[in-house]
Every structure is written in structure tokens, then in C-alpha cells.
Write a protein that holds these residues in place. Structure first.
Motif, PDB file in Angstrom:
ATOM      1  N   GLN A  65      -3.932   8.064  -3.559  1.00  0.00           N
ATOM      2  CA  GLN A  65      -4.318   7.782  -4.841  1.00  0.00           C
ATOM      3  C   GLN A  65      -5.544   9.289  -5.411  1.00  0.00           C
ATOM      4  O   GLN A  65      -5.939   9.260  -4.518  1.00  0.00           O
ATOM      5  N   LEU A  66      -4.847   9.835  -6.267  1.00  0.00           N
ATOM      6  CA  LEU A  66      -5.547  10.922  -6.560  1.00  0.00           C
ATOM      7  C   LEU A  66      -7.162  10.889  -7.069  1.00  0.00           C
ATOM      8  O   LEU A  66      -7.788  11.695  -7.089  1.00  0.00           O
ATOM      9  N   ILE A  67      -7.717   9.025  -7.426  1.00  0.00           N
ATOM     10  CA  ILE A  67      -8.360   9.135  -7.578  1.00  0.00           C
ATOM     11  C   ILE A  67      -9.922   9.093  -6.714  1.00  0.00           C
ATOM     12  O   ILE A  67     -11.008   9.776  -6.559  1.00  0.00           O
ATOM     13  N   ASP A  68      -9.691   8.842  -5.309  1.00  0.00           N
ATOM     14  CA  ASP A  68      -9.767   9.579  -4.682  1.00  0.00           C
ATOM     15  C   ASP A  68     -10.704  10.648  -4.359  1.00  0.00           C
ATOM     16  O   ASP A  68     -11.958  10.355  -3.921  1.00  0.00           O
ATOM     17  N   PRO A  69     -10.191  11.266  -4.047  1.00  0.00           N
ATOM     18  CA  PRO A  69     -10.781  13.071  -3.702  1.00  0.00           C
ATOM     19  C   PRO A  69     -11.370  13.173  -5.008  1.00  0.00           C
ATOM     20  O   PRO A  69     -12.431  13.864  -5.652  1.00  0.00           O
ATOM     21  N   ILE A  70     -11.132  12.793  -6.258  1.00  0.00           N
ATOM     22  CA  ILE A  70     -11.602  13.202  -7.225  1.00  0.00           C
ATOM     23  C   ILE A  70     -13.198  12.209  -8.076  1.00  0.00           C
ATOM     24  O   ILE A  70     -14.045  12.723  -7.873  1.00  0.00           O
ATOM     25  N   VAL A  71     -13.320  10.969  -7.438  1.00  0.00           N
ATOM     26  CA  VAL A  71     -14.466  10.222  -7.075  1.00  0.00           C
ATOM     27  C   VAL A  71     -15.148  11.483  -5.754  1.00  0.00           C
ATOM     28  O   VAL A  71     -16.489  11.317  -6.208  1.00  0.00           O
ATOM     29  N   ALA A  72     -14.644  11.299  -4.698  1.00  0.00           N
ATOM     30  CA  ALA A  72     -15.548  12.396  -3.845  1.00  0.00           C
ATOM     31  C   ALA A  72     -16.434  13.231  -4.166  1.00  0.00           C
ATOM     32  O   ALA A  72     -17.467  13.729  -4.058  1.00  0.00           O
TER      33      ALA A  72
ATOM     34  N   ALA B 133      -8.885  16.873   0.893  1.00  0.00           N
ATOM     35  CA  ALA B 133      -7.610  16.484   0.776  1.00  0.00           C
ATOM     36  C   ALA B 133      -7.445  15.012   2.062  1.00  0.00           C
ATOM     37  O   ALA B 133      -6.676  13.751   1.788  1.00  0.00           O
ATOM     38  N   LEU B 134      -8.330  15.036   2.963  1.00  0.00           N
ATOM     39  CA  LEU B 134      -7.787  13.683   3.591  1.00  0.00           C
ATOM     40  C   LEU B 134      -7.977  12.459   2.793  1.00  0.00           C
ATOM     41  O   LEU B 134      -8.117  11.494   2.951  1.00  0.00           O
ATOM     42  N   ALA B 135      -9.596  12.899   1.777  1.00  0.00           N
ATOM     43  CA  ALA B 135      -9.549  11.346   0.713  1.00  0.00           C
ATOM     44  C   ALA B 135      -8.691  11.397   0.870  1.00  0.00           C
ATOM     45  O   ALA B 135      -8.017  10.260   0.175  1.00  0.00           O
ATOM     46  N   LEU B 136      -7.330  12.122  -0.056  1.00  0.00           N
ATOM     47  CA  LEU B 136      -6.295  11.936  -0.805  1.00  0.00           C
ATOM     48  C   LEU B 136      -5.157  11.440   0.288  1.00  0.00           C
ATOM     49  O   LEU B 136      -4.483  10.341  -0.926  1.00  0.00           O
ATOM     50  N   TYR B 137      -5.173  11.546   1.261  1.00  0.00           N
ATOM     51  CA  TYR B 137      -4.378  11.173   1.894  1.00  0.00           C
ATOM     52  C   TYR B 137      -4.563   9.763   2.816  1.00  0.00           C
ATOM     53  O   TYR B 137      -3.203   9.060   2.945  1.00  0.00           O
ATOM     54  N   ARG B 138      -5.343   9.320   2.278  1.00  0.00           N
ATOM     55  CA  ARG B 138      -5.863   8.004   3.098  1.00  0.00           C
ATOM     56  C   ARG B 138      -5.276   6.568   2.047  1.00  0.00           C
ATOM     57  O   ARG B 138      -4.836   5.871   3.027  1.00  0.00           O
TER      58      ARG B 138
END
Length: 204
Positions: A176-183, A168-173
């Protein structure tokens, strides 16, 4: 955002009818999920954004956290080995390849669509049908509840909830939904490598 998850759950129900003791139907779940994602690929194209190192770092940290908090069990390792490695080599390799593809590609995409793409936004009262992620609204309810639900659905509630919070924190930064997907992909791919190297099959 929800249809691929419905397809994945349907695949689990379907293969569970004839996969007793070992998840021999995993390739079916992967193919079904991948087919649905491919069918809706144009709807998801708007989610792509320039990648950066931040979600990869998040994914590696979550991988380390998971290894620390979710120990492998020798009994489950033994049972897994007895089922899989009693089969011909071609079946062993095929199953492992599908397992890696599912864990590293389709499952992260589908779960992030549901938990960060839909549930987190729904709990924050954000209008869901619009896929672009702009000006995401942080609320403690959406952050904590979506993370806890993610945790309870992954067996180990503590490790799973912390994992959900990290994604979730990856998304908030960057919103971009791609960020939590990549994480999520980074975590699962790292786990696959760790499992193959150590033989701790119970982590699957």
C-alpha cells in the motif's frame, strides 16, 4: 505519479531565480505542489487504505536515524536565523507555517509517488499506469537503486539511502503506497518539531 514532482521542481527553478541565500519562495512551491495534488485528487483516491501503526513506527525510527547521522551545523543555523528572524514577525510565522505544511504533507506525498510509486516499480518491471499496488515484486535492483537515488537527492547519501530503504520496506509489508507516505510524513513532521524546539535550522 510524476506530474506533482515536475510541478515541485518547476517551483524550485522559478523561485530560485529570485530567492538568493534563503528559500523565500518556499510558499510558492508549496502552493503550486498542493494545487497539482488537489487537481488530480480523484486519480489518487484509489491509493487510500486503512491506516495502521507500522508506518508511524517506521517514520519515528527514521527520524531518530536522521538526527544521529545528519548533525546540525552552527554556521548554517546562524545564517538561517539571520535571514528569517530579521523579518517582521508575521513573515517569520507565515514562512515557518508553509515550511511545516510542505515538509509534512506535500513533499512526502510527491516524493513517495516518484520514488516508491514510480521508480521502484519501474525498476522491478511492474506495469506503472495501474495505480493499485497489489502483489508487488521485490527485486534487489529496484530496492537498492531506488533507495540510493533517493539518498543522493537528499544531500547526505548514507542517511538518505537508509531512509529510502526504510520507506520501501514500509511499502512491501502491505503493498500500500499510503504506508511509505505516512512513514515519510511522520519523519518530516517529527523533524519539524525537533527543529523548532532545538533551533537546529540547518536540518531544513
Amino acid at each position: 505519479l510524476l506530474i506533482p514532482y515536475i510541478a515541485l521542481m518547476s517551483g524550485m527553478l522559478l523561485t530560485g531565480l529570485w530567492s538568493a541565500g534563503f528559500d523565500w519562495g518556499y510558499p510558492v512551491k508549496f502552493i503550486l505542489s498542493a494545487a497539482v495534488l488537489f487537481y488530480f485528487r480523484r486519480s489518487y483516491s484509489i491509493l487510500w487504505a486503512r491506516l495502521n501503526i507500522y508506518p508511524i513506527a517506521i517514520g519515528l525510527l527514521v527520524f531518530a536515524l536522521w538526527i544521529l547521522l545528519v548533525p546540525a551545523t552552527e554556521q548554517q543555523n546562524k545564517e538561517f536565523s539571520e535571514h528569517l528572524f530579521s523579518q517582521p514577525l508575521s513573515i517569520q510565522i507565515s514562512w515557518i507555517v508553509f515550511r511545516i505544511l510542505g515538509a509534512s504533507i506535500t513533499v512526502p506525498i510527491i516524493e513517495e509517488f516518484v520514488f516508491r510509486g514510480y521508480l521502484l516499480r519501474r525498476l522491478a518491471e511492474i506495469y506503472i499506469p495501474l495505480l493499485p499496488f497489489e502483489n508487488e515484486k521485490f527485486t534487489w535492483l529496484s530496492f537498492l537503486l531506488s533507495s540510493l537515488i533517493f539518498g543522493f537527492m537528499h544531500g547526505d547519501w548514507l542517511a538518505g539511502s537508509l531512509t529510502g530503504a526504510a520507506y520501501a520496506l514500509a511499502l512491501y509489508r502491505r503493498n500500500q503506497l499510503i504506508d511509505p507516505i505516512v512513514a515519510h510524513m511522520t519523519t518530516n513532521f517529527s523533524l519539524c518539531g525537533y527543529i523548532l524546539y532545538t533551533g537546529n535550522w540547518s536540518l531544513w
